[in-house]
Design a protein around this motif. Sequence first.
Motif, PDB file in Angstrom:
ATOM      1  N   ASP A   1      -2.026  -0.763   2.884  1.00 38.92           N
ATOM      2  CA  ASP A   1      -2.087  -1.596   2.031  1.00 38.92           C
ATOM      3  C   ASP A   1      -1.500  -2.876   2.251  1.00 38.92           C
ATOM      4  OD1 ASP A   1      -4.696  -0.282   1.908  1.00 38.92           O
ATOM      5  OD2 ASP A   1      -4.114   0.626   0.556  1.00 38.92           O
ATOM      6  N   PHE A   2      -0.660  -2.619   2.478  1.00 36.46           N
ATOM      7  CA  PHE A   2       0.804  -3.229   2.124  1.00 36.46           C
ATOM      8  C   PHE A   2       1.140  -4.386   3.087  1.00 36.46           C
ATOM      9  CE2 PHE A   2      -0.023  -2.930  -2.448  1.00 36.46           C
ATOM     10  CZ  PHE A   2       0.210  -4.090  -3.161  1.00 36.46           C
ATOM     11  N   ASP A   3       0.910  -3.814   5.091  1.00 33.94           N
ATOM     12  CA  ASP A   3       1.483  -3.423   5.619  1.00 33.94           C
ATOM     13  C   ASP A   3       0.699  -5.317   6.186  1.00 33.94           C
ATOM     14  OD1 ASP A   3       1.958  -3.813   8.710  1.00 33.94           O
ATOM     15  OD2 ASP A   3       2.364  -1.702   8.967  1.00 33.94           O
ATOM     16  N   PRO A   4       1.054  -6.445   6.918  1.00 32.83           N
ATOM     17  CA  PRO A   4       0.739  -6.667   7.919  1.00 32.83           C
ATOM     18  C   PRO A   4      -0.191  -7.183   8.761  1.00 32.83           C
ATOM     19  CG  PRO A   4       2.794  -7.610   6.446  1.00 32.83           C
ATOM     20  CD  PRO A   4       2.721  -6.571   6.608  1.00 32.83           C
ATOM     21  N   ASN A   5      -0.183  -5.868   9.212  1.00 39.53           N
ATOM     22  CA  ASN A   5      -0.508  -5.090  10.151  1.00 39.53           C
ATOM     23  C   ASN A   5      -1.732  -4.549   9.876  1.00 39.53           C
ATOM     24  OD1 ASN A   5       1.468  -7.208  11.699  1.00 39.53           O
ATOM     25  ND2 ASN A   5       2.755  -6.017  11.479  1.00 39.53           N
ATOM     26  N   SER A   6      -1.516  -4.039   9.278  1.00 37.88           N
ATOM     27  CA  SER A   6      -3.528  -3.381   8.966  1.00 37.88           C
ATOM     28  C   SER A   6      -4.108  -3.899   9.019  1.00 37.88           C
ATOM     29  CB  SER A   6      -2.612  -2.060   7.174  1.00 37.88           C
ATOM     30  OG  SER A   6      -3.395  -1.647   7.507  1.00 37.88           O
ATOM     31  N   GLU A   7      -5.476  -2.918   9.345  1.00 39.68           N
ATOM     32  CA  GLU A   7      -6.566  -3.349   9.109  1.00 39.68           C
ATOM     33  C   GLU A   7      -6.933  -3.656   7.484  1.00 39.68           C
ATOM     34  OE1 GLU A   7      -9.187  -1.437  11.136  1.00 39.68           O
ATOM     35  OE2 GLU A   7      -7.993  -1.152  13.024  1.00 39.68           O
ATOM     36  N   THR A   8      -5.944  -2.673   6.730  1.00 39.05           N
ATOM     37  CA  THR A   8      -6.538  -3.262   5.261  1.00 39.05           C
ATOM     38  C   THR A   8      -5.448  -3.481   4.531  1.00 39.05           C
ATOM     39  OG1 THR A   8      -5.355  -0.719   4.882  1.00 39.05           O
ATOM     40  CG2 THR A   8      -7.231  -0.639   5.906  1.00 39.05           C
ATOM     41  N   TYR A   9      -4.923  -4.129   5.211  1.00 41.07           N
ATOM     42  CA  TYR A   9      -3.496  -5.480   4.505  1.00 41.07           C
ATOM     43  C   TYR A   9      -4.532  -5.940   3.079  1.00 41.07           C
ATOM     44  CZ  TYR A   9      -0.530  -8.905   3.517  1.00 41.07           C
ATOM     45  OH  TYR A   9       0.516  -9.761   3.849  1.00 41.07           O
ATOM     46  N   ILE A  10      -4.092  -5.161   2.025  1.00 44.06           N
ATOM     47  CA  ILE A  10      -4.544  -6.293   0.750  1.00 44.06           C
ATOM     48  C   ILE A  10      -4.821  -7.747   0.613  1.00 44.06           C
ATOM     49  CG2 ILE A  10      -2.487  -6.642  -0.781  1.00 44.06           C
ATOM     50  CD1 ILE A  10      -4.890  -4.780  -2.253  1.00 44.06           C
ATOM     51  N   TYR A  11      -4.024  -8.723   1.328  1.00 40.07           N
ATOM     52  CA  TYR A  11      -3.673  -9.921   1.209  1.00 40.07           C
ATOM     53  C   TYR A  11      -5.748 -10.476   2.423  1.00 40.07           C
ATOM     54  CZ  TYR A  11      -0.511  -9.532  -1.908  1.00 40.07           C
ATOM     55  OH  TYR A  11       0.425  -8.405  -3.046  1.00 40.07           O
ATOM     56  N   ASP A  12      -5.953  -9.742   3.204  1.00 34.86           N
ATOM     57  CA  ASP A  12      -6.661  -9.970   3.663  1.00 34.86           C
ATOM     58  C   ASP A  12      -7.961  -9.475   3.042  1.00 34.86           C
ATOM     59  OD1 ASP A  12      -4.735 -11.243   5.874  1.00 34.86           O
ATOM     60  OD2 ASP A  12      -5.435  -9.018   7.346  1.00 34.86           O
ATOM     61  N   THR A  13      -8.082  -8.428   2.353  1.00 38.86           N
ATOM     62  CA  THR A  13      -8.874  -7.765   1.598  1.00 38.86           C
ATOM     63  C   THR A  13      -9.252  -8.566   0.762  1.00 38.86           C
ATOM     64  OG1 THR A  13      -8.528  -5.721   2.795  1.00 38.86           O
ATOM     65  CG2 THR A  13      -9.630  -5.294   0.846  1.00 38.86           C
ATOM     66  N   PHE A  14      -8.599  -8.939  -0.076  1.00 34.00           N
ATOM     67  CA  PHE A  14      -9.017  -9.471  -1.427  1.00 34.00           C
ATOM     68  C   PHE A  14      -8.322 -10.865  -1.459  1.00 34.00           C
ATOM     69  CE2 PHE A  14      -8.814  -5.169  -3.081  1.00 34.00           C
ATOM     70  CZ  PHE A  14      -9.529  -5.029  -4.093  1.00 34.00           C
ATOM     71  N   PRO A  15      -8.828 -11.730  -1.553  1.00 36.35           N
ATOM     72  CA  PRO A  15      -8.671 -13.339  -1.528  1.00 36.35           C
ATOM     73  C   PRO A  15      -7.295 -14.053  -2.452  1.00 36.35           C
ATOM     74  CG  PRO A  15     -10.965 -13.449  -2.417  1.00 36.35           C
ATOM     75  CD  PRO A  15     -10.295 -12.195  -1.707  1.00 36.35           C
ATOM     76  N   PHE A  16      -6.098 -13.313  -3.588  1.00 37.47           N
ATOM     77  CA  PHE A  16      -5.494 -13.675  -4.109  1.00 37.47           C
ATOM     78  C   PHE A  16      -4.695 -14.714  -4.226  1.00 37.47           C
ATOM     79  CE2 PHE A  16      -4.869  -8.799  -4.885  1.00 37.47           C
ATOM     80  CZ  PHE A  16      -6.284  -8.610  -6.001  1.00 37.47           C
ATOM     81  N   LEU A  17      -4.089 -14.952  -2.431  1.00 37.78           N
ATOM     82  CA  LEU A  17      -3.843 -16.271  -2.399  1.00 37.78           C
ATOM     83  C   LEU A  17      -4.873 -17.627  -1.722  1.00 37.78           C
ATOM     84  CD1 LEU A  17      -0.475 -14.514  -0.653  1.00 37.78           C
ATOM     85  CD2 LEU A  17      -0.528 -15.717  -3.089  1.00 37.78           C
ATOM     86  N   THR A  18      -4.872 -18.246  -2.116  1.00 33.98           N
ATOM     87  CA  THR A  18      -5.916 -19.510  -1.690  1.00 33.98           C
ATOM     88  C   THR A  18      -4.883 -20.558  -1.898  1.00 33.98           C
ATOM     89  OG1 THR A  18      -6.720 -20.096  -4.263  1.00 33.98           O
ATOM     90  CG2 THR A  18      -7.809 -18.234  -2.816  1.00 33.98           C
ATOM     91  N   ASN A  19      -5.998 -21.630  -1.588  1.00 35.10           N
ATOM     92  CA  ASN A  19      -5.373 -22.384  -1.304  1.00 35.10           C
ATOM     93  C   ASN A  19      -4.299 -23.259  -0.358  1.00 35.10           C
ATOM     94  OD1 ASN A  19      -7.995 -23.575  -2.287  1.00 35.10           O
ATOM     95  ND2 ASN A  19      -6.922 -23.510  -4.648  1.00 35.10           N
TER      96      ASN A  19
END
Length: 176
Positions: A119-137
């Motif tokens: 979930d924390f690997d940027p190359n994973s299909e389940t990358y947390i920051y692609d799944t949850f838009p915590f980082l915006t703008n």
Amino acid sequence: MHYSFKPHEENFKDWAKLGFVGMPEIGIAFLKHLSSPHFNPKMELFSEKQWKMQLEAILRCVYCFEILREKDLLTNIVTGGGKTTIIGAMIAYMITVHDQRKFLILVPNTIVRERLVDDFDPNSETYIYDTFPFLTNSYESLKDRISLHIMKPSESAAGIRSGTIIFGNIHQIYER
């Protein structure tokens, strides 16, 4: 387990109801974003009921950190309660609000570590920051700069210096 947050319940509820008073403006914006009905994770099995519980845990962690000035927190979350989501949100919060760029996550064993790594690997299909838009703008590009280092026995510790999120097993930090 002793419930140490009980004396703060009423003040916490007032704080949340009044729009997170006493926080940095960027922190208020972050929490309002997460609380917005427009917050929309990219998950097939996303449960609004579960998200409400996760959001409550995130708000309590932020309240303890910012308002109560508690830097050492222990959060008790049931199995399947969304620990990964809460950890991901708190990392995003600390990156955007406090400009932190290094996070050590210690887990009890390699099985838990491998699940979190997915979930924390940027190359994973389940990358947390692609799944949850915590980082915006203006912070959205930060998700692409997060790097992962996994502490492994007999490997060099050099990756710790370059990694944003460092995963290790709890026993790796104890003296032998």
